[in-house]
Design an enzyme around this catalytic site. Structure first.
Site, mmCIF file in Angstrom:
data_model
loop_
_atom_site.group_PDB
_atom_site.id
_atom_site.type_symbol
_atom_site.label_atom_id
_atom_site.label_comp_id
_atom_site.label_asym_id
_atom_site.label_seq_id
_atom_site.Cartn_x
_atom_site.Cartn_y
_atom_site.Cartn_z
ATOM 1 N N ASN A 127 24.354 42.135 94.477
ATOM 2 C CA ASN A 127 24.445 41.679 95.864
ATOM 3 C C ASN A 127 25.244 40.390 96.014
ATOM 4 O OD1 ASN A 127 23.608 42.805 98.284
ATOM 5 N ND2 ASN A 127 21.920 41.366 98.555
ATOM 6 N N THR A 177 48.474 59.221 73.258
ATOM 7 C CA THR A 177 48.033 59.924 74.459
ATOM 8 C C THR A 177 49.080 60.963 74.825
ATOM 9 O OG1 THR A 177 46.950 57.904 75.234
ATOM 10 C CG2 THR A 177 47.316 59.643 76.855
ATOM 11 N N LYS A 179 51.605 62.990 76.738
ATOM 12 C CA LYS A 179 52.434 62.705 77.908
ATOM 13 C C LYS A 179 53.344 63.901 78.185
ATOM 14 C CE LYS A 179 50.903 58.425 78.102
ATOM 15 N NZ LYS A 179 50.088 57.918 79.216
ATOM 16 N N LYS A 181 50.862 63.031 81.233
ATOM 17 C CA LYS A 181 49.419 63.248 81.227
ATOM 18 C C LYS A 181 48.982 64.304 82.227
ATOM 19 C CE LYS A 181 48.834 58.904 83.813
ATOM 20 N NZ LYS A 181 48.169 57.585 83.745
ATOM 21 N N LYS A 205 45.059 62.328 72.223
ATOM 22 C CA LYS A 205 43.981 62.178 73.202
ATOM 23 C C LYS A 205 44.409 62.591 74.599
ATOM 24 C CE LYS A 205 42.835 58.222 75.386
ATOM 25 N NZ LYS A 205 43.678 58.232 76.586
ATOM 26 N N ASP A 207 44.381 61.804 78.563
ATOM 27 C CA ASP A 207 44.384 60.561 79.333
ATOM 28 C C ASP A 207 43.249 60.584 80.352
ATOM 29 O OD1 ASP A 207 45.254 57.996 79.839
ATOM 30 O OD2 ASP A 207 47.350 58.571 80.033
ATOM 31 N N GLU A 208 43.139 59.483 81.094
ATOM 32 C CA GLU A 208 41.960 59.300 81.934
ATOM 33 C C GLU A 208 41.852 60.319 83.060
ATOM 34 O OE1 GLU A 208 45.149 57.104 84.153
ATOM 35 O OE2 GLU A 208 44.621 57.413 82.049
ATOM 36 N N HIS A 297 37.623 55.516 78.079
ATOM 37 C CA HIS A 297 38.816 54.977 78.724
ATOM 38 C C HIS A 297 38.362 54.038 79.837
ATOM 39 C CE1 HIS A 297 42.499 54.573 80.994
ATOM 40 N NE2 HIS A 297 43.168 55.245 80.071
ATOM 41 N N ARG A 298 38.936 52.846 79.889
ATOM 42 C CA ARG A 298 38.471 51.842 80.853
ATOM 43 C C ARG A 298 39.104 52.025 82.236
ATOM 44 N NH1 ARG A 298 41.380 46.136 78.986
ATOM 45 N NH2 ARG A 298 43.486 46.960 78.704
ATOM 46 N N HIS A 330 39.124 51.111 75.201
ATOM 47 C CA HIS A 330 40.425 50.462 75.356
ATOM 48 C C HIS A 330 40.195 48.978 75.635
ATOM 49 C CE1 HIS A 330 43.003 54.203 76.036
ATOM 50 N NE2 HIS A 330 41.774 54.646 75.787
#
Length: 490
Positions: A127, A177, A179, A181, A205, A207-208, A297-298, A330
């Site tokens: 809050n 990653t 590509k 993606k 991997k 990707d997000e 993944h952030r 990451h």
């Protein structure tokens, strides 16, 4: 005999002061407070509104993130108020600013549900960030006490066990990653995985934002990825993998995809930070129960972690995610395309990899903290890196890291396999030179090591010719308060 109204009012006033009272006078400020080993500690960067005293602003944050509301309530008398009030106990001006202050706040451990990141964050950040008394507010660091840490599972696998499974030691792990993606068919996606792994990478991997779109449904992707993994493993004799993204709209669907990934032979899955804290902890518990690695993944973190005066510092996210139980996260590259002050990045990596944290103000670590035997979390470096930066990456990030070269693999002019080989040769050459005592971080020495290795590796030479010494050197938004760093003064 009944008491008069005036008499009842007098007795009530003796026992209880009602109305709106400054937070500092209500017990939320205590400069003499002795911090307890069981306290949860939080450090906030506070920018008070004009005319608001910094101590009152700190007390307001303490109050609103624990037991207070805007006015005194009589039900305080029914609780152990003195115990449950958070206490701001120290306020320091932030170096090189005129309107910002560091506020140290202690919370009784019993304020938080055991093992619940959702409950912890509902208080600490729930809050107060919209509170009018502060113009801006940022959570910079936390100390989680041993007693509370032990209620969290931490990473199920951790760095040591992951290395044992891969049988790889003494150097960073290599990944990429896929590509682009978005837009590939399942078959072409699997081909990228195969080529990258066969060329020398340990992982590919998702990707997000690759989940289950019309151009490629998740089940199709999983099957083609596993085919590529198995073929590459057979061809190279090495343990290989690809992170399969199980992020979905509901936890039921997340579990469905995770179970399928396990059934077809995957050893690692990936989720996104945007799933939320409860979903992340739930996925981590599933991963532990099913002996799977969990990569995080952030995605979305910079919406609140990048700005220096408001939000949450990423080091706090690192602590929360290690508590939650992810095995990878990451955490920045320093030299890549994403935000990354060198000292800040080193602080993030320390939070994830050390068993004990010591105060290190240049790295942004404000509290000593033991990780209470929770396993280490593997940092991941991804975003705008290439093999020509290998000496810098090893210097800044060390060995316990996954280096992910997405465009730096798949963008190679001679193809994906050649890009993977270039990265593998660059890494092995740099690690060998370092182990032999070379001054590899020297800007004259490091690139020369790569040039020598490229004489025997055509793909590496092509990569060095293409990307040369390209780096993304912009002034970092989030920099150290107690030291100057190179990217802060480009």
């Amino acid at each position: 005999m009944s008491q008069s109204v005036s008499e009842r009012t007098r007795i009530k006033s003796d026992r209880y002061e009602s109305g709106v009272i400054p937070y500092a006078k209500m017990g939320y400020w205590d400069a003499s407070y002795t911090v307890q080993d069981t306290d949860v500690l939080a450090l906030f960067r506070i920018t008070p509104q004009p005319g608001v005293d910094p101590v009152e602003a700190a007390a307001a944050v303490a109050g609103e993130s624990s037991t207070a509301t805007w006015t005194v309530v009589w039900t305080d008398l029914l609780t152990a108020c003195e115990r449950y009030r958070a206490k701001a106990y120290r306020v320091d001006p932030v170096p090189n600013t005129t309107d910002q202050y560091f506020a140290f706040i202690a919370y009784e451990c019993d304020l938080f549900e055991e093992g619940s990141l959702a409950n912890l964050t509902a208080s600490i950040i729930g809050n107060v960030f919209g509170f009018k008394a502060v113009a801006a507010l940022r959570l910079e660091d936390m100390r989680i006490p041993y007693a509370y840490l032990k209620t969290f599972q931490g990473p199920a696998t951790g760095i040591v066990v992951e290395r044992e499974r891969l049988n790889k030691y003494g150097a960073p792990l290599l990944g990429a990653t896929v590509k682009p993606k978005l837009g590939l068919s399942g078959k072409n996606y699997g081909r990228v995985v195969y080529e990258g792994l066969k060329g020398g990478l340990d992982f590919l991997k998702d990707d997000e934002n690759i989940n289950s779109q019309p151009f490629m449904r998740w089940r199709e992707r999983f099957l083609y990825c596993l085919e590529g993994i198995n073929r590459a493993s057979a061809a190279t004799g090495e343990v290989k993998g690809s992170y399969l993204n199980i992020t979905a709209a509901t936890m039921e669907e997340v579990y469905k995809r995770a179970d399928y990934a396990k059934q077809i032979g995957s050893v690692i899955v990936i989720i996104d930070l945007v799933m939320g804290y409860t979903a992340i902890q739930s996925a981590a518990i599933w991963a532990r129960d099913n002996d799977m690695l969990l990569h995080l993944h952030r995605a979305g973190n910079s919406t609140y972690a990048r700005q220096k005066n408001h939000g949450i510092n990423f080091r706090v996210i690192c602590k929360w995610m290690r508590m939650s139980g992810v095995d990878h996260i990451h955490a920045g590259t320093v030299v890549g395309k994403l935000e990354g002050d060198p000292l800040m990045i080193k602080g993030f990596y320390d939070v994830l990899r050390l068993t004990t944290l010591d105060v290190n103000l240049p790295y942004g670590i404000f509290f000593d903290m033991s990780w209470a035997s929770l396993r280490k979390c593997m940092p991941v470096a991804s975003g705008g890196i290439h093999c020509g930066q290998m000496h810098q990456l090893i210097h800044y990030l060390g060995d316990d890291v996954v280096l992910q070269f997405g465009g730096g693999t798949i963008g190679h002019p001679d193809g994906i396999q050649a890009g993977a080989t270039a990265n593998r040769v660059a890494l092995e050459a740099m690690v060998l030179a370092r182990n032999e005592g070379a001054d590899y971080f020297n800007p004259q020495v490091g690139p020369q090591i790569l040039r020598e290795a490229a004489k025997k590796c055509g793909p590496l030479q092509t990569a060095l010719d293409l990307w040369k010494d390209i780096s993304f050197n912009y002034t970092s938004t989030d920099t150290a308060d107690f030291a100057e760093t190179p990217t802060a003064n480009v």
